[in-house]
Design an enzyme around this catalytic site. Structure first.
Site, PDB file in Angstrom:
ATOM      1  N   LYS A 181       8.342  -0.182  -8.874  1.00  0.00           N
ATOM      2  CA  LYS A 181       9.155   0.844  -9.507  1.00  0.00           C
ATOM      3  C   LYS A 181      10.476   0.998  -8.765  1.00  0.00           C
ATOM      4  CE  LYS A 181       5.474   3.247  -8.555  1.00  0.00           C
ATOM      5  NZ  LYS A 181       4.091   3.664  -8.700  1.00  0.00           N
ATOM      6  N   CYS A 185       6.660   4.977   1.148  1.00  0.00           N
ATOM      7  CA  CYS A 185       5.286   4.556   1.479  1.00  0.00           C
ATOM      8  C   CYS A 185       4.431   5.764   1.825  1.00  0.00           C
ATOM      9  CB  CYS A 185       5.250   3.637   2.691  1.00  0.00           C
ATOM     10  SG  CYS A 185       6.023   2.044   2.475  1.00  0.00           S
ATOM     11  N   HIS A 202       0.414  -2.564 -11.735  1.00  0.00           N
ATOM     12  CA  HIS A 202      -0.710  -1.635 -11.900  1.00  0.00           C
ATOM     13  C   HIS A 202      -1.709  -2.185 -12.911  1.00  0.00           C
ATOM     14  CE1 HIS A 202       2.791   1.178 -10.980  1.00  0.00           C
ATOM     15  NE2 HIS A 202       2.074   1.128  -9.877  1.00  0.00           N
ATOM     16  N   HIS A 214       3.626  -0.143 -14.375  1.00  0.00           N
ATOM     17  CA  HIS A 214       4.192  -1.476 -14.598  1.00  0.00           C
ATOM     18  C   HIS A 214       3.107  -2.532 -14.466  1.00  0.00           C
ATOM     19  CE1 HIS A 214       4.193  -2.471 -10.328  1.00  0.00           C
ATOM     20  NE2 HIS A 214       4.854  -1.351 -10.066  1.00  0.00           N
ATOM     21  N   CYS A 236       8.488   6.071   6.444  1.00  0.00           N
ATOM     22  CA  CYS A 236       9.087   5.716   5.146  1.00  0.00           C
ATOM     23  C   CYS A 236       8.584   6.703   4.101  1.00  0.00           C
ATOM     24  CB  CYS A 236       8.723   4.296   4.705  1.00  0.00           C
ATOM     25  SG  CYS A 236       9.199   3.986   2.971  1.00  0.00           S
ATOM     26  N   HIS A 275      10.285  -1.309   1.046  1.00  0.00           N
ATOM     27  CA  HIS A 275      11.256  -0.667   0.161  1.00  0.00           C
ATOM     28  C   HIS A 275      12.723  -0.885   0.551  1.00  0.00           C
ATOM     29  CE1 HIS A 275       7.507   1.624  -0.649  1.00  0.00           C
ATOM     30  NE2 HIS A 275       7.921   1.435  -1.871  1.00  0.00           N
ATOM     31  N   LYS A 313       8.354  -8.681  -4.883  1.00  0.00           N
ATOM     32  CA  LYS A 313       7.306  -7.844  -5.460  1.00  0.00           C
ATOM     33  C   LYS A 313       7.920  -6.980  -6.552  1.00  0.00           C
ATOM     34  CE  LYS A 313       4.516  -3.838  -4.330  1.00  0.00           C
ATOM     35  NZ  LYS A 313       4.641  -2.570  -3.634  1.00  0.00           N
ATOM     36  N   CYS A 369      12.467   0.000   5.898  1.00  0.00           N
ATOM     37  CA  CYS A 369      11.095  -0.243   5.460  1.00  0.00           C
ATOM     38  C   CYS A 369      10.982  -1.686   4.995  1.00  0.00           C
ATOM     39  CB  CYS A 369      10.739   0.710   4.321  1.00  0.00           C
ATOM     40  SG  CYS A 369       9.193   0.244   3.527  1.00  0.00           S
TER      41      CYS A 369
END
Ligand code: MSP
Length: 500
Positions: free
Chosen positions: A297, A128, A20, A17, A125, A146, A294, A143
């Site tokens: 994915k 992570c 990256h 995405h 997590c 996430h 943020k 987390c």
């Protein structure tokens, strides 16, 4: 002179995405700029294929982890050329050569006395692939990245004696204040170190998807140690001859702020334990935010870089990301902001400047650049520009460097308005003045195009070709009428078409 820049290696648990693409673009700007300086450059990117996130994602799809890795690694590999990223190699941590280096280096760390067996218990997590410190966890045990529930894990592991590096890491930060940048991230890493380092698990017992621990085959290495070593292992097998002596240690690791601790604390400690040289700089960029969160994915709010590129081309995306979000800070991205920058800056400020200037060179001087001295009025803005940009890029201030260039794009636009060459052209007596204005505009455009090469390589190349300038190295950004002698001006189609 050699220059080695890396991106983090991307998890293959899903598709690439914009987040990256961001780091890859930034690393590419640095790599291209240093090549223009005539340095020997190596630019590495790749995929992180082991560990729990990948194993879990494969499991959910009912396929083997290797199959998922193969599938998604291809998509990351395809992203780089679509961004016009000029990486010299693409590493996959499932490459057998990489795995062998991981085993060799971590065995040495053990032989050096930094590995022991013990029991680990903590909040973990799985996304992570990381244990969370007590102070990172809030009351509902989720987390912070996430938002999923953390699990309580206890396992028999081999540990890396991180605590043994307390003093040496503090000394590193004292002696090398530019080891981590921006300063806020340096402070964050240093305060983590000062809060007291605890040993960390080096292996995982229950997992099988990873690099096998040579001294105890029931374990695999914890994915982060496997992953970090990519920066080192790649040099040994990217080419037929070993490049380690030329490029190690790395000049710049570019990373996102979520993986600071691994790169700014674990990584230097691991290298010390293995008796390897430390990288020169770790530069930490912020997050691209959409709706204040943020993009990732797992959160599902993803802006597809492939779609943006298809419509506007990679240059526009590269420009937008480094212009709109100060490199090193968080920033929101949106289609509206993208379109505004595209129209007002790329199409109007740069595109129009270029097409006007080239059209005037044809109309008034038949495409032959006047061989006269440049207007000294622009000396102050242009004379030291290449050095200024180089100094900023040396500090990974990519938005700052682009802004320095863009101020001169605007300066040239003002210059056109002030001198109004179309007025000068009406008066034969003012021909020498018109010569000077045209020569100055053409030289200014050449300087800008050379400096913009790192950011918008395709457009820069088209512009330089139209200007009849063959030289792409930074020396061609000299503020000097003789830097591109005798070139004839060619044709230029709109650099950034408005209908895009
Ligand atoms: N595999 C690890 C890195 C190992 S490096 C030895 C990893 N992979 S990742 O795919 O999850 O993230 C890779 C990089 O992308 C990180 O630097 C992360 O910060 C960055 N980004 C992911 N989403 C992002 C944004 N929305 N914005 C900017 N960068 C972000 O972590």
């Amino acid at each position: 002179m050699s220059f080695y820049v890396t991106t983090p290696i991307y998890y293959v648990n899903a598709a690439p995405h914009l987040g990256h693409a961001y780091t890859t673009i930034a690393a590419d700007v640095m790599a291209r700029h240093h090549r223009q300086r005539g340095e020997e450059v190596f630019f590495l990117t790749g995929t992180d294929e082991h560990g729990e996130p990948v194993a879990d994602a494969a499991h959910a799809l009912g396929i083997a982890p290797q199959e998922l890795a193969d599938r998604n690694a291809e998509r990351f590999k395809a992203l780089a050329p679509q961004l016009h990223a000029s990486n010299d190699f693409f590493i996959r941590t499932t490459d057998p050569q990489h795995e062998a280096v991981v085993q060799e280096v971590l065995s040495r760390v053990r032989e050096n006395g930094y590995v022991y067996e013990g029991t680990y218990e903590g909040w973990y997590c799985p996304r992570c692939a990381d244990f969370k410190a007590e102070n990172e966890i809030d009351a509902d045990r989720r987390c912070p990245i996430h938002h999923i529930e953390l699990t309580r894990e206890q396992e028999q592991n081999y540990f890396f004696r991180l605590s043994a590096f307390q003093d040496r890491l503090e000394a590193l930060y004292r002696e090398r204040e530019d080891f981590v940048a921006p300063r806020s991230r340096y402070n964050e890493a240093l305060s983590f170190i000062r809060s007291g380092l605890r040993d960390v698990p080096l292996t995982r017992h229950k997992l099988t998807w990873g690099v096998q621990v040579p001294w105890d085959p029931e374990h695999v290495f914890y994915v982060w140690f496997d992953a970090l070593l990519n920066y080192y292992s790649a040099l040994s097998y990217a080419r037929e001859s070993d490049l380690t002596a030329t490029f190690w240690p790395a000049t710049y690791h570019l990373i996102g702020k979520d993986i600071l601790r691994f790169h700014a604390v674990y990584w230097p400690a691991l290298l010390m334990a293995a008796e390897l040289a430390l990288p020169e700089h770790v530069f930490v960029h912020g997050f691209l935010l959409m709706d204040g969160e943020k993009m990732s994915k797992s959160l599902g709010n993803v802006l597809d870089p492939f779609a943006v590129i298809e419509r506007y081309g990679p240059d526009a995306l590269r420009f937008y990301l480094l212009r709109d979000v100060p490199f090193g800070q968080d920033g929101s991205v949106s289609t509206a902001a993208f379109e505004l920058r595209y129209e007002s800056e790329l199409a109007n400020e740069l595109g129009n400047l270029a097409s006007r200037t080239i059209a005037m060179a044809h109309r008034y001087r038949d495409g032959a650049p006047p061989a006269v001295a440049l207007d000294p009025e622009l000396d102050r803005d242009f004379a030291g520009l290449a050095q200024e940009v180089a100094a900023l890029i040396d500090r990974a201030e990519l938005t700052g460097a682009l802004d320095a260039i863009w101020q001169r794009v605007r300066r040239l636009n003002r210059y056109v308005e002030e001198r109004a060459p179309w007025q000068l052209a009406k008066d034969q007596a003012r021909a020498p003045e018109l010569d000077q204005v045209l020569a100055t505009l053409l030289a200014g455009l050449r300087v800008l195009a050379v400096l913009l090469h790192a950011y918008i390589p395709t457009s820069s190349d088209r512009l330089l070709t139209a200007l009849g300038a063959r030289e792409r190295s930074l020396s061609a950004a000299r503020w000097d009428a003789t830097a591109a002698p005798g070139a004839r001006i060619g044709q230029l189609d709109a650099l950034f078409p408005k209908s895009a």
